[in-house]
Enzyme design. Structure first.
Site, short mmCIF file in Angstrom:
data_model
loop_
_atom_site.label_atom_id
_atom_site.label_comp_id
_atom_site.label_asym_id
_atom_site.label_seq_id
_atom_site.Cartn_x
_atom_site.Cartn_y
_atom_site.Cartn_z
N GLY A 104 -20.00 0.14 -22.50
CA GLY A 104 -18.96 -0.37 -23.41
C GLY A 104 -18.94 -1.88 -23.52
O GLY A 104 -17.94 -2.46 -23.93
N HIS A 119 -19.14 -10.89 -17.76
CA HIS A 119 -17.72 -11.18 -17.56
C HIS A 119 -17.08 -10.07 -16.74
O HIS A 119 -17.47 -8.91 -16.82
CB HIS A 119 -16.99 -11.35 -18.89
CG HIS A 119 -17.17 -10.21 -19.84
ND1 HIS A 119 -18.29 -10.04 -20.62
CD2 HIS A 119 -16.37 -9.15 -20.12
CE1 HIS A 119 -18.17 -8.95 -21.35
NE2 HIS A 119 -17.02 -8.38 -21.06
#
Ligand code: AMP
Ligand code: ZN
Length: 115
Positions: free
Chosen positions: A94, A101
């Site tokens: 996803g 991050h």
């Protein structure tokens, strides 16, 4: 840095070319609030250096510091009752922004498993 970093929005945030709500910053990392929060606290922690995702990282100390920074940021935001950390990797993970991050999600209960 590699060529991918040229058009990377998170590189732009790290270089202050794009404005965000910054929560924490040091030489190596920057933490800022997610533009579309899914929890009352939704902060992203990124290394300023561009890595496409977790699969591109071979810097073990950087990864350790990324997690310790996430803990500091969570504490700073008062998430004493716990929080969720997430790193999405690649299409099936996803991942939509291709600069490594770490999501910090807090301020509510997070059920398991996620969707
Ligand atoms: P991921 O799906 O794991 O790649 O997460 C990318 C996250 O970046 C999403 O939660 C987005 O809402 C967030 N995002 C995208 N653009 C920005 C921006 N300019 N400032 C803050 N967060 C952003
Ligand atoms: Zn980048």
């Amino acid at each position: 840095m590699n060529d991918d970093s040229n058009n990377c929005i998170f590189c732009k945030i790290a270089k202050k070319e794009l404005q965000t709500q910054i929560v924490f910053e040091n030489e190596e990392f920057i933490a800022f609030n997610d533009i579309k929060p899914v929890s009352p606290v939704h902060t992203l922690v990124i290394p300023k250096k561009h890595y496409k995702n977790l699969l591109e990282v071979n810097d073990v100390p950087m990864l350790g510091k990324l997690f310790l920074t996430a803990c500091d940021v969570a504490k700073k935001q008062g998430l004493d009752e716990g929080f969720r950390t997430v790193i999405n990797t690649g299409d099936n993970g996803g991942q939509t922004v291709h600069h490594l991050h770490l999501h910090i999600l807090g301020g509510r209960f997070h059920k398991w498993p996620p969707g």
